[in-house]
Enzyme design. Sequence first.
Site, PDB file in Angstrom:
ATOM      1  CG  HIS A  60      -2.016  -1.102   1.065  1.00 51.16           C
ATOM      2  ND1 HIS A  60      -2.155  -2.123   1.982  1.00 51.16           N
ATOM      3  CD2 HIS A  60      -2.914  -1.351   0.087  1.00 51.16           C
ATOM      4  CE1 HIS A  60      -3.115  -2.927   1.574  1.00 51.16           C
ATOM      5  NE2 HIS A  60      -3.598  -2.490   0.436  1.00 51.16           N
ATOM      6  CG  ASP A 135     -16.638  -2.298 -14.333  1.00 46.61           C
ATOM      7  OD1 ASP A 135     -16.907  -2.413 -15.540  1.00 46.61           O
ATOM      8  OD2 ASP A 135     -15.470  -2.303 -13.886  1.00 46.61           O
ATOM      9  N   GLY A 136     -15.241  -0.338 -11.851  1.00 44.89           N
ATOM     10  CA  GLY A 136     -14.409   0.863 -11.939  1.00 44.89           C
ATOM     11  C   GLY A 136     -14.303   1.397 -13.355  1.00 44.89           C
ATOM     12  CG  ASP A 153      -5.529  -1.953  -4.383  1.00 45.90           C
ATOM     13  OD1 ASP A 153      -5.921  -1.801  -3.196  1.00 45.90           O
ATOM     14  OD2 ASP A 153      -4.822  -2.896  -4.762  1.00 45.90           O
ATOM     15  CG  ASP A 156      -3.216 -11.446 -10.026  1.00 47.03           C
ATOM     16  OD1 ASP A 156      -3.563 -11.373  -8.836  1.00 47.03           O
ATOM     17  OD2 ASP A 156      -2.040 -11.512 -10.389  1.00 47.03           O
ATOM     18  N   PRO A 160     -13.192 -10.010 -13.220  1.00 45.05           N
ATOM     19  CG  PRO A 160     -13.826  -9.365 -11.050  1.00 45.05           C
ATOM     20  CD  PRO A 160     -13.449 -10.563 -11.876  1.00 45.05           C
TER      21      PRO A 160
HETATM   22  N1  SAM Z   1      -3.651  -5.640  -3.439  1.00 48.52           N
HETATM   23  C1  SAM Z   1      -4.261  -6.694  -4.194  1.00 48.52           C
HETATM   24  C2  SAM Z   1      -3.385  -7.130  -5.318  1.00 48.52           C
HETATM   25  O1  SAM Z   1      -2.644  -6.313  -5.860  1.00 48.52           O
HETATM   26  O2  SAM Z   1      -3.471  -8.295  -5.660  1.00 48.52           O
HETATM   27  C3  SAM Z   1      -5.609  -6.273  -4.707  1.00 48.52           C
HETATM   28  C4  SAM Z   1      -6.417  -5.570  -3.644  1.00 48.52           C
HETATM   29  S1  SAM Z   1      -8.120  -5.637  -3.739  1.00 48.52           S
HETATM   30  C5  SAM Z   1      -8.529  -7.049  -2.824  1.00 48.52           C
HETATM   31  C6  SAM Z   1      -8.505  -6.029  -5.424  1.00 48.52           C
HETATM   32  C7  SAM Z   1      -9.947  -5.643  -5.614  1.00 48.52           C
HETATM   33  O3  SAM Z   1     -10.215  -5.292  -6.974  1.00 48.52           O
HETATM   34  C8  SAM Z   1     -10.919  -6.777  -5.283  1.00 48.52           C
HETATM   35  O4  SAM Z   1     -11.648  -6.422  -4.123  1.00 48.52           O
HETATM   36  C9  SAM Z   1     -11.814  -6.878  -6.523  1.00 48.52           C
HETATM   37  O5  SAM Z   1     -13.166  -7.122  -6.187  1.00 48.52           O
HETATM   38  C10 SAM Z   1     -11.626  -5.510  -7.130  1.00 48.52           C
HETATM   39  N2  SAM Z   1     -11.972  -5.408  -8.559  1.00 48.52           N
HETATM   40  C11 SAM Z   1     -11.650  -6.285  -9.548  1.00 48.52           C
HETATM   41  N3  SAM Z   1     -12.130  -5.847 -10.730  1.00 48.52           N
HETATM   42  C12 SAM Z   1     -12.738  -4.649 -10.488  1.00 48.52           C
HETATM   43  C13 SAM Z   1     -13.414  -3.697 -11.316  1.00 48.52           C
HETATM   44  N4  SAM Z   1     -13.561  -3.896 -12.645  1.00 48.52           N
HETATM   45  N5  SAM Z   1     -13.909  -2.568 -10.737  1.00 48.52           N
HETATM   46  C14 SAM Z   1     -13.763  -2.354  -9.393  1.00 48.52           C
HETATM   47  N6  SAM Z   1     -13.142  -3.228  -8.552  1.00 48.52           N
HETATM   48  C15 SAM Z   1     -12.638  -4.362  -9.108  1.00 48.52           C
END
Ligand code: SAM
Length: 289
Positions: A60, A135-136, A153, A156, A160
Site C-alpha cells: 500500500h 465496475d471501476g 488497486d 490480477d 472482473p
Molecule cells: N492488493 C491486491 C493485489 O494487488 O493483488 C488487490 C487488492 S483488492 C482485494 C482487489 C480488488 O479489486 C478486489 O476487491 C476486486 O473485487 C476488485 N476489482 C476487480 N475488478 C474490479 C473492477 N472492474 N472494478 C472495481 N473493482 C474491481
Amino acid sequence: LTVFGETIADGYFSRFEGELLTSERSPFQKIDVYEHPYFGRVLTLDDLVQTTTRDEFSYHEMLVHPALAARDRVERVLIIGGGDGGTLRHVLMHGVQEVVMCEIDDAVVRLCRELLPQLSDGAFDDPRAKVVIGDGAAFVGEHTDAFDTIIVDGSDPVGPAVVLFSEDFFTACRRALRDDGVFISQTGSPLFQTDEFKMAYGNLTASFGRADPYVSFVPTYPGAIWSYMSATAGTPLPDATEDEIAARLRARGIDGRLYSPAVHRAAFALPPFVQDLCETAAPAAVPRG
Ligand code: SAM
C-alpha cells in the site's frame, strides 16, 4: 489447518498453512480469509493472496505514496478496487479533500471490515471517504477532469479485473484526470507475469504517450518483486526530487516503513530485465475475460 497457495510457474508453487476463518463465493470471486501464524490475517481472492496484515504496508505504501507525494494538489482521489481498505487508509494520510473508492464486490468490503479491520483502520468511516459499489471501468467513464489521482488497486487481470488493463480504460482514466493528474496501477510480477506487465505498459503508453514503471517488493506476492506503473500528462513521477518528496511527507506527517524520498528515486531505477520488457511491449487487446 488449511493449506492454500498458488501455482507461480510450472512446478513452482507458493504454500501457506493457516486456519480458514471464512469462505464465501460472491458473484465475482471466491473470497477466503485465513489466520496465519506469521502473516496474521490473509485475504485471498480465487485462492490468490491479495494482502496480509503483516506485510500490507509494503504494497500500500508503494502503490499510494509515489503518486500523492509527487504533487502539491491531491484534493480528489479515485481508487478503483482496493476493497480491503488498505489503499484508502494510505490515501487519507495525504490530507485529501475527498477520496472515492469504486469496488465491484461489496462482499470484499464487508468481510475485510469484519476480519481484517487493521487494514482500513477506520478509513471507511472517515467523512472524506466515499465507497461506491460498481465496475471501476464504468465509473471512470462517467467522469471528466475530476480527479487529481486515480489509483487502480485491482486483482490480477482475470475475471472482473481484466478490463482494468485495457487501452480504452486507460484512456478513460486520462480523461477523468485533472491537469497534472496522476494515474497509478499495480501491474503484477515483472518476473512471473511478463505478459501482464507488457500488456499494461503497451496500453498505458498508447493512452498517455508515456508510462513510468517502478518496482519494489511485497513478501507474500509471487517472487516478491512487484511492479507498478504511473502515467501523467504533467511532470513524470521519476522527476520528483528527494527534497520535494521529503517536504510533502513532513508537511503531511507521513513516515513510511518502506517508502521514503530515497526509495522514491530508487524505485524508478529499473533493472535491465524490466527495461527490456518495456522495450518489447506493444499495445495489446486484453483477453476476453
Ligand atoms: N492488493 C491486491 C493485489 O494487488 O493483488 C488487490 C487488492 S483488492 C482485494 C482487489 C480488488 O479489486 C478486489 O476487491 C476486486 O473485487 C476488485 N476489482 C476487480 N475488478 C474490479 C473492477 N472492474 N472494478 C472495481 N473493482 C474491481
